[in-house]
Design a protein around this motif. Structure first.
Motif, mmCIF file in Angstrom:
data_model
loop_
_atom_site.group_PDB
_atom_site.id
_atom_site.type_symbol
_atom_site.label_atom_id
_atom_site.label_comp_id
_atom_site.label_asym_id
_atom_site.label_seq_id
_atom_site.Cartn_x
_atom_site.Cartn_y
_atom_site.Cartn_z
ATOM 1 N N UNK A 59 28.763 9.855 -35.389
ATOM 2 C CA UNK A 59 30.077 9.732 -34.796
ATOM 3 C C UNK A 59 30.342 10.682 -33.650
ATOM 4 N N UNK A 60 29.410 11.574 -33.381
ATOM 5 C CA UNK A 60 29.581 12.517 -32.285
ATOM 6 C C UNK A 60 28.828 12.014 -31.050
ATOM 7 N N UNK A 61 29.037 12.693 -29.930
ATOM 8 C CA UNK A 61 28.417 12.304 -28.658
ATOM 9 C C UNK A 61 27.242 13.231 -28.384
ATOM 10 N N UNK A 62 26.085 12.634 -28.149
ATOM 11 C CA UNK A 62 24.891 13.404 -27.788
ATOM 12 C C UNK A 62 24.812 13.510 -26.273
ATOM 13 N N UNK B 46 25.656 10.718 -21.700
ATOM 14 C CA UNK B 46 26.265 10.697 -23.033
ATOM 15 C C UNK B 46 25.825 9.461 -23.809
ATOM 16 N N UNK B 47 25.455 9.682 -25.075
ATOM 17 C CA UNK B 47 25.032 8.600 -25.966
ATOM 18 C C UNK B 47 25.682 8.797 -27.333
ATOM 19 N N UNK B 48 25.890 7.687 -28.005
ATOM 20 C CA UNK B 48 26.398 7.741 -29.373
ATOM 21 C C UNK B 48 25.254 8.058 -30.328
ATOM 22 N N UNK C 174 32.401 16.244 -29.401
ATOM 23 C CA UNK C 174 33.324 15.316 -30.042
ATOM 24 C C UNK C 174 33.706 14.216 -29.049
ATOM 25 N N UNK C 175 33.929 13.007 -29.530
ATOM 26 C CA UNK C 175 34.361 11.936 -28.615
ATOM 27 C C UNK C 175 35.648 12.332 -27.908
ATOM 28 N N UNK C 176 35.707 12.097 -26.620
ATOM 29 C CA UNK C 176 36.884 12.461 -25.832
ATOM 30 C C UNK C 176 37.559 11.235 -25.262
#
Length: 662
Positions: free
Chosen positions: A5-8, A24-26, A61-63
């Protein structure tokens, strides 16, 4: 930490400047356990469904800045976290400083993956790792605990070393400088901190490794040598990730991962082997200075001869000058290149005083034992340069115009570039067909000295005949600069020939280079043994003979400040097509620059411009140049006729702080 659920945030392994930023990747649920900062990953690219390699630098964290759906990571290549936060910050800072890409730095910092080596490392019992122990020997010659206290306080030092050979407990002879650095590294490691030491070449590395065996367990030392096999190099890299270690190697070792970095050393920083030949061309000294600033560790920059760059930092107060309690200066004798009186000396092309010094060293006398004599020459080979015997014009190959040389007595001259034999050579100026020798190499010198000292063993040491050590028995050791072997007990005399020829090189660093070559040879002499410098006089020779090497660096820096030459100012060279170079120069605000030299032709197709600017403006200049590089890399180019999909590669090369540009 769960990554689902975080952004790599991923940096791609690509040399393209337009891709030098985070992607950015999921993180899918099935990769959450292994998707941690520092691991190798594979990610999809939207272009043609391609897959790219990269490093996962951080998890975020997703923004709200992106409302679409992120593509998921394709795969985590390995759970090994090979990219540490410290190395990433260093790569990013250096790339920005030199208008390069971080991935180019990471290729130097992280070796290629070796699967079997990595699996063995991941499966290893960490309880068996080596633990720091108290240092076996203190640093000697600098006062009780002086250097150790400076390193413990994370000071930045310009070290003046002791320059003579010393014996280790096992009977191995090394330079005293290696014992000093080994003791410093051992003291750092005993505190549970990592020490990194960068030296120019394998000869220095062998001495340092031998000195370390006397003070720390072998498992504490990690070697990162350019000559290692890929598996050995990757094994050492992973070992450096395992805890506090002493990491030694060549220029790229300054990027080694380190747990609690305590000491960073660059030895002989003036040696051109510390200059990185690959983009973005960051010198090991500059990388060490930036890393020290980022991590706050101790920094030692030293060498037998102080570089002008280090002298500038000393005068700015950035480095603290520190030397031994009792300075040791080799016994240097200056002699003119006069006609020798003795027939044997004339045959060997050396002055009478040098010939007598060699004879006394080989035979002994006056209570001094006989021993080996070192003869340093400028060039390898037999006759590296030939000329026409009639008109004196340099002999060039009739096929490729390369220089002709002779490998041994009686051999047919051959081209140094294409290797063609000059069997039917004729001078293109006077049509004469005979040669004469212009320069004499190590092979011819060894032959002539063998005649001058009949019955004496002659040892040849150069690139084709590598010799690391010689015994204490009398012998004539003829070596090219930088290839001098270490003698047991030190040489009983050192002869430095071809000094005028060494000084004839056209480079800004010629005097500094010559001092380093001479000082390196003189440091191999036994205490009290003479070092004879042949055919060189003036201020440079006097500074060398009196040991005023820091004074020479100061005088050189004063001259360069007057001329606005590095390191008084920074410069950047921009090489490419004329139109492209002018666009890059125009992209930089003129108020940031001191001046622009050129563009001037380099060859039939390319030109080069040189930007000169103050250190304080370096970040702004690099940013402007990098923006111009990205723009040039992404522009559409007209394809040649008949090749509709062809896009020629951009012709542009940018190099900051080029050591050989002037």
């Amino acid at each position: 930490m769960a990554a689902a659920g975080r952004v790599a945030r991923v940096v791609l392994d690509s040399p393209l400047p337009q891709l030098d930023h985070f992607f950015d990747y999921a993180v899918p649920d099935e990769l959450a356990a292994e998707a941690q900062p520092g691991v190798r990953v594979r990610v999809p690219l939207r272009t043609a469904g391609r897959i790219a390699d990269g490093y996962l630098v951080e998890l975020a964290e997703p923004g709200d800045e992106y409302e679409g759906t992120l593509s998921p990571l394709e795969a985590v290549v390995s759970p090994a976290r090979v990219l540490t936060d410290g190395v990433w910050r260093l790569a990013r800072r250096l790339a920005d400083r030199s208008a390069g890409t971080a991935s180019d730095i990471l290729r130097l910092a992280v070796p290629s993956r070796m699967v079997r080596v990595e699996k063995a490392w991941l499966a290893r019992d960490r309880e068996a790792d080596v633990r720091p122990t108290p240092p076996a020997h203190p640093v000697r010659g600098y006062g009780d605990g002086v250097l150790e206290a400076a390193v413990a306080a994370n000071e930045r030092l310009a070290l003046r070393p002791l320059s003579f050979p010393s014996a280790l407990p096992d009977g191995t002879w090394v330079g005293e400088w290696a014992i000093t650095l080994a003791a410093l590294a051992a003291a750092t490691w005993s505190e549970g901190r990592t020490a990194i030491i960068a030296v120019p070449d394998h000869r220095d590395l062998e001495q340092l490794a031998a000195a370390l065996t006397a003070v720390v367990p072998p498992a504490a030392v990690v070697r990162a040598d350019a000559g290692q096999a890929n598996a050995d190099r990757y094994r050492g890299f992973l070992e450096a990730l395992s805890g506090p270690r002493i990491v030694i190697g060549n220029r790229s070792v300054v990027y080694a991962p380190a747990e609690r970095l305590g000491l960073l050393v660059v030895w002989e920083d003036s040696d051109p082997l510390h200059a990185e030949p690959l983009s973005p061309y960051v010198h090991a000294r500059d990388a060490a200075l930036v890393r020290q600033e980022l991590e706050g560790c101790a920094l030692v920059i030293g060498g037998l001869v102080r570089s002008v760059e280090a002298q500038r930092l000393v005068e700015l107060g950035w480095l603290r000058d520190i030397g031994p309690e009792r300075a040791y200066t080799p016994k240097v004798v200056l002699t003119a290149n006069q006609q020798a009186e003795e027939a044997a000396a004339r045959a060997a092309r050396i002055p009478s005083s040098a010939w007598r010094a060699a004879r006394e060293a080989l035979t002994g006398g006056e209570g001094r034992p006989a021993g080996p004599v070192l003869v340093q020459v400028a060039r390898p080979g037999y006759a590296p340069v030939l000329a026409c015997a009639k008109c004196g014009q340099a002999a060039r190959c009739n096929r490729c115009t390369g220089p002709l040389g002779q490998s041994r007595a009686g051999a047919t001259p051959a081209c140094a570039w294409c290797g063609a034999l000059a069997t039917d050579w004729r001078c293109d100026h006077c049509e004469h067909d005979r040669f004469r020798m212009v320069t004499v190499g190590s092979g011819r010198t060894a032959e002539e000295l063998g005649r001058a000292f009949p019955g004496t063993r002659v040892v040849l040491a150069d690139g084709d005949h590598p010799v690391l050590r010689v015994g204490a028995a009398p012998a004539l050791v003829v070596a090219t600069r930088g290839a001098e072997p270490i003698a047991e007990g030190g040489y009983r005399a050192v002869l430095l020939l071809d000094g005028e020829r060494m000084l004839a090189r056209e480079t800004l660093h010629v005097a500094e280079d010559c001092l380093r070559w001479w000082a390196s040879a003189a440091s191999l002499a036994a205490p009290g043994a003479p070092t004879v410098l042949v055919g060189v006089s003036g201020t440079l020779a006097r500074d060398f003979a009196t040991g005023r090497l820091a004074a020479f660096a100061h005088a050189e820096l004063v001259d360069r400040r007057a001329l606005r030459f590095p390191p008084a100012v920074r410069l950047a060279s921009v090489t490419g097509a004329d139109e492209v170079v002018r666009e890059v120069v125009a992209a930089v605000d003129p108020d940031l620059l001191i001046d622009v030299l050129g563009p001037a032709p380099v060859d039939d197709r390319l030109v080069r411009a040189i930007l000169r600017f103050e250190y304080a403006k370096g970040a702004e200049v690099a940013a402007a140049v990098r923006a111009a590089v990205v723009k040039n890399a992404t522009r559409r180019r007209k394809a040649p006729a008949g090749r509709g999909g062809y896009r020629p590669a951009p012709t542009l090369r940018v190099r900051f702080d080029d050591p050989e540009i002037l």
